[in-house]
Design a protein around this motif. Structure first.
Motif, PDB file in Angstrom:
ATOM      1  N   LEU A 141       0.838  -1.209   0.000  1.00 39.97           N
ATOM      2  CA  LEU A 141       0.000   0.000   0.000  1.00 39.97           C
ATOM      3  C   LEU A 141       0.867   1.252   0.000  1.00 39.97           C
ATOM      4  O   LEU A 141       0.630   2.191  -0.767  1.00 39.97           O
ATOM      5  CB  LEU A 141      -0.911   0.020   1.230  1.00 39.97           C
ATOM      6  CG  LEU A 141      -2.244  -0.707   1.078  1.00 39.97           C
ATOM      7  CD1 LEU A 141      -3.034  -0.649   2.380  1.00 39.97           C
ATOM      8  CD2 LEU A 141      -3.057  -0.102  -0.060  1.00 39.97           C
ATOM      9  N   LEU A 142       1.903   1.221   0.833  1.00 40.35           N
ATOM     10  CA  LEU A 142       2.800   2.367   0.943  1.00 40.35           C
ATOM     11  C   LEU A 142       3.477   2.654  -0.396  1.00 40.35           C
ATOM     12  O   LEU A 142       3.512   3.798  -0.875  1.00 40.35           O
ATOM     13  CB  LEU A 142       3.848   2.083   2.018  1.00 40.35           C
ATOM     14  CG  LEU A 142       4.545   3.311   2.591  1.00 40.35           C
ATOM     15  CD1 LEU A 142       3.532   4.154   3.342  1.00 40.35           C
ATOM     16  CD2 LEU A 142       5.679   2.881   3.519  1.00 40.35           C
ATOM     17  N   VAL A 143       3.952   1.572  -1.036  1.00 36.60           N
ATOM     18  CA  VAL A 143       4.608   1.728  -2.340  1.00 36.60           C
ATOM     19  C   VAL A 143       3.618   2.311  -3.355  1.00 36.60           C
ATOM     20  O   VAL A 143       3.953   3.226  -4.115  1.00 36.60           O
ATOM     21  CB  VAL A 143       5.168   0.369  -2.822  1.00 36.60           C
ATOM     22  CG1 VAL A 143       5.576   0.452  -4.290  1.00 36.60           C
ATOM     23  CG2 VAL A 143       6.356  -0.034  -1.975  1.00 36.60           C
ATOM     24  N   LEU A 144       2.366   1.791  -3.340  1.00 37.28           N
ATOM     25  CA  LEU A 144       1.337   2.291  -4.269  1.00 37.28           C
ATOM     26  C   LEU A 144       1.100   3.783  -4.053  1.00 37.28           C
ATOM     27  O   LEU A 144       1.053   4.564  -5.013  1.00 37.28           O
ATOM     28  CB  LEU A 144       0.030   1.528  -4.061  1.00 37.28           C
ATOM     29  CG  LEU A 144      -0.120   0.251  -4.885  1.00 37.28           C
ATOM     30  CD1 LEU A 144      -1.452  -0.411  -4.581  1.00 37.28           C
ATOM     31  CD2 LEU A 144      -0.006   0.571  -6.376  1.00 37.28           C
TER      32      LEU A 144
ATOM     33  N   LEU B 241       3.982  10.222  -6.844  1.00 34.54           N
ATOM     34  CA  LEU B 241       5.019  10.567  -7.827  1.00 34.54           C
ATOM     35  C   LEU B 241       4.397  10.875  -9.184  1.00 34.54           C
ATOM     36  O   LEU B 241       4.770  11.848  -9.846  1.00 34.54           O
ATOM     37  CB  LEU B 241       6.008   9.413  -7.969  1.00 34.54           C
ATOM     38  CG  LEU B 241       7.210   9.445  -7.026  1.00 34.54           C
ATOM     39  CD1 LEU B 241       8.086   8.220  -7.247  1.00 34.54           C
ATOM     40  CD2 LEU B 241       8.024  10.715  -7.275  1.00 34.54           C
ATOM     41  N   ALA B 242       3.400  10.044  -9.573  1.00 35.84           N
ATOM     42  CA  ALA B 242       2.746  10.242 -10.867  1.00 35.84           C
ATOM     43  C   ALA B 242       2.082  11.617 -10.910  1.00 35.84           C
ATOM     44  O   ALA B 242       2.219  12.365 -11.884  1.00 35.84           O
ATOM     45  CB  ALA B 242       1.724   9.139 -11.125  1.00 35.84           C
TER      46      ALA B 242
ATOM     47  N   THR C  18       3.199  14.609 -13.371  1.00 39.50           N
ATOM     48  CA  THR C  18       2.213  15.212 -14.273  1.00 39.50           C
ATOM     49  C   THR C  18       2.144  16.717 -14.037  1.00 39.50           C
ATOM     50  O   THR C  18       2.159  17.520 -14.974  1.00 39.50           O
ATOM     51  CB  THR C  18       0.814  14.592 -14.030  1.00 39.50           C
ATOM     52  OG1 THR C  18       0.940  13.181 -14.025  1.00 39.50           O
ATOM     53  CG2 THR C  18      -0.165  15.019 -15.106  1.00 39.50           C
ATOM     54  N   TRP C  19       2.085  17.113 -12.764  1.00 39.28           N
ATOM     55  CA  TRP C  19       2.019  18.534 -12.400  1.00 39.28           C
ATOM     56  C   TRP C  19       3.244  19.281 -12.930  1.00 39.28           C
ATOM     57  O   TRP C  19       3.150  20.347 -13.529  1.00 39.28           O
ATOM     58  CB  TRP C  19       1.938  18.650 -10.871  1.00 39.28           C
ATOM     59  CG  TRP C  19       1.844  20.049 -10.373  1.00 39.28           C
ATOM     60  CD1 TRP C  19       2.865  20.883 -10.035  1.00 39.28           C
ATOM     61  CD2 TRP C  19       0.654  20.811 -10.165  1.00 39.28           C
ATOM     62  NE1 TRP C  19       2.387  22.094  -9.639  1.00 39.28           N
ATOM     63  CE2 TRP C  19       1.036  22.089  -9.701  1.00 39.28           C
ATOM     64  CE3 TRP C  19      -0.712  20.531 -10.324  1.00 39.28           C
ATOM     65  CZ2 TRP C  19       0.120  23.084  -9.401  1.00 39.28           C
ATOM     66  CZ3 TRP C  19      -1.620  21.525 -10.017  1.00 39.28           C
ATOM     67  CH2 TRP C  19      -1.210  22.768  -9.564  1.00 39.28           C
ATOM     68  N   LEU C  20       4.430  18.658 -12.740  1.00 38.86           N
ATOM     69  CA  LEU C  20       5.671  19.313 -13.186  1.00 38.86           C
ATOM     70  C   LEU C  20       5.720  19.443 -14.701  1.00 38.86           C
ATOM     71  O   LEU C  20       6.235  20.425 -15.231  1.00 38.86           O
ATOM     72  CB  LEU C  20       6.885  18.526 -12.686  1.00 38.86           C
ATOM     73  CG  LEU C  20       7.174  18.678 -11.191  1.00 38.86           C
ATOM     74  CD1 LEU C  20       8.362  17.823 -10.779  1.00 38.86           C
ATOM     75  CD2 LEU C  20       7.430  20.135 -10.833  1.00 38.86           C
TER      76      LEU C  20
END
Ligand SMILES: *[C@@H]1O[C@H](CO)[C@@H](O)[C@H](O)[C@H]1NC(C)=O
Ligand SMILES: *[C@@H]1O[C@H](CO)[C@@H](O)[C@H](O)[C@H]1NC(C)=O
Ligand SMILES: *[C@@H]1O[C@H](CO)[C@@H](O)[C@H](O)[C@H]1NC(C)=O
Length: 195
Positions: free
Chosen positions: A22-25, A31-32, A36-38
């Motif tokens: 769950l933590l990794v997800l 990050l995604a 995307t924002w960047l």
């Protein structure tokens, strides 16, 4: 000598495994979103009124005939976001009254683009409240009138192939000072936006 720690029961191992997954997800999704924002780097759209003038002004018996002309500069500083203006209604507001109106043609604004809209809002026999009529007549004799320009637009964003749902954008430009003569002295007005 201390006893070696006992083996944890099997189900707590599974729980720990689920927690890690769950933590990794969550980190991956975060990050995604961040990436995307960047990449998109959303910036505010900038609207300014660059020119303004009044024509055919006639205020008789609390009824106003007039044509308000404005040059509205619409600047889209984004490099990835384009915008559809599907419908636009422009109005001139004086105090609590709408005194002139125009339906503006829809348009599409690509990214990194400046579009100039020539607004021509007309008042045709608009009944004014007694106090507004008096105030406008006073401002007329001073040579300058202070109004607000409002645009209400139905818009959609476009990023690559993706298009957003439509939403209402309010562009509010106030105070706009328009001279009855010498319109060259117009002071640029920056507009506020509200989604
Ligand atoms: C304004 O309109 C009235 C009525 O239509 C007319 O009598 C008057 O001459 C007009 N005034 C100007 C300055 O055009
Ligand atoms: C305003 O224009 C209408 C027609 O467009 C005319 O009938 C009316 O007399 C005008 N009123 C004034 C105050 O100029
Ligand atoms: C902005 O976009 C419009 C519509 O696509 C286009 O006609 C205009 O030339 C563009 N302006 C600039 C400065 O790129």
């Amino acid at each position: 000598m201390a006893n070696p720690p006992s083996q944890p029961p099997r189900h707590s191992k599974i729980l720990r495994y689920i927690a890690i997954v769950l933590l990794v997800l969550i980190v991956l999704v975060g990050l995604a979103v961040l990436i995307t924002w960047l990449i998109i780097k959303p910036k505010r759209f900038v609207y300014t009124i660059e020119e303004g003038s009044i024509k055919n002004y006639n205020l008789t018996k609390n009824h106003l005939n007039s044509t308000f002309e404005f040059a509205l500069r619409s600047y889209n500083p984004n490099s990835k976001i384009s915008i559809y203006y599907d419908s636009i209604e422009a109005s001139v507001e004086y105090d609590d009254q709408t005194i002139a109106f125009e339906v503006v043609d829809p348009f599409f604004q690509p990214h990194r683009n400046v579009t100039r809209l020539d607004l021509k809002l007309t008042s045709q026999y608009v009944p004014l409240s007694g106090s507004n009529s008096k105030d406008i007549a006073l401002e007329r004799s001073s040579g300058e009138i202070e109004i607000a320009v409002m645009l209400k637009a139905r818009i959609r964003y476009k990023v690559g192939m993706w298009k957003s749902k439509d939403r209402i954008l309010i562009i509010w430009c106030s105070p706009v000072r328009v001279r009855f003569s010498r319109p060259n002295n117009f002071e640029r007005t920056y507009c506020d936006t509200e989604l």
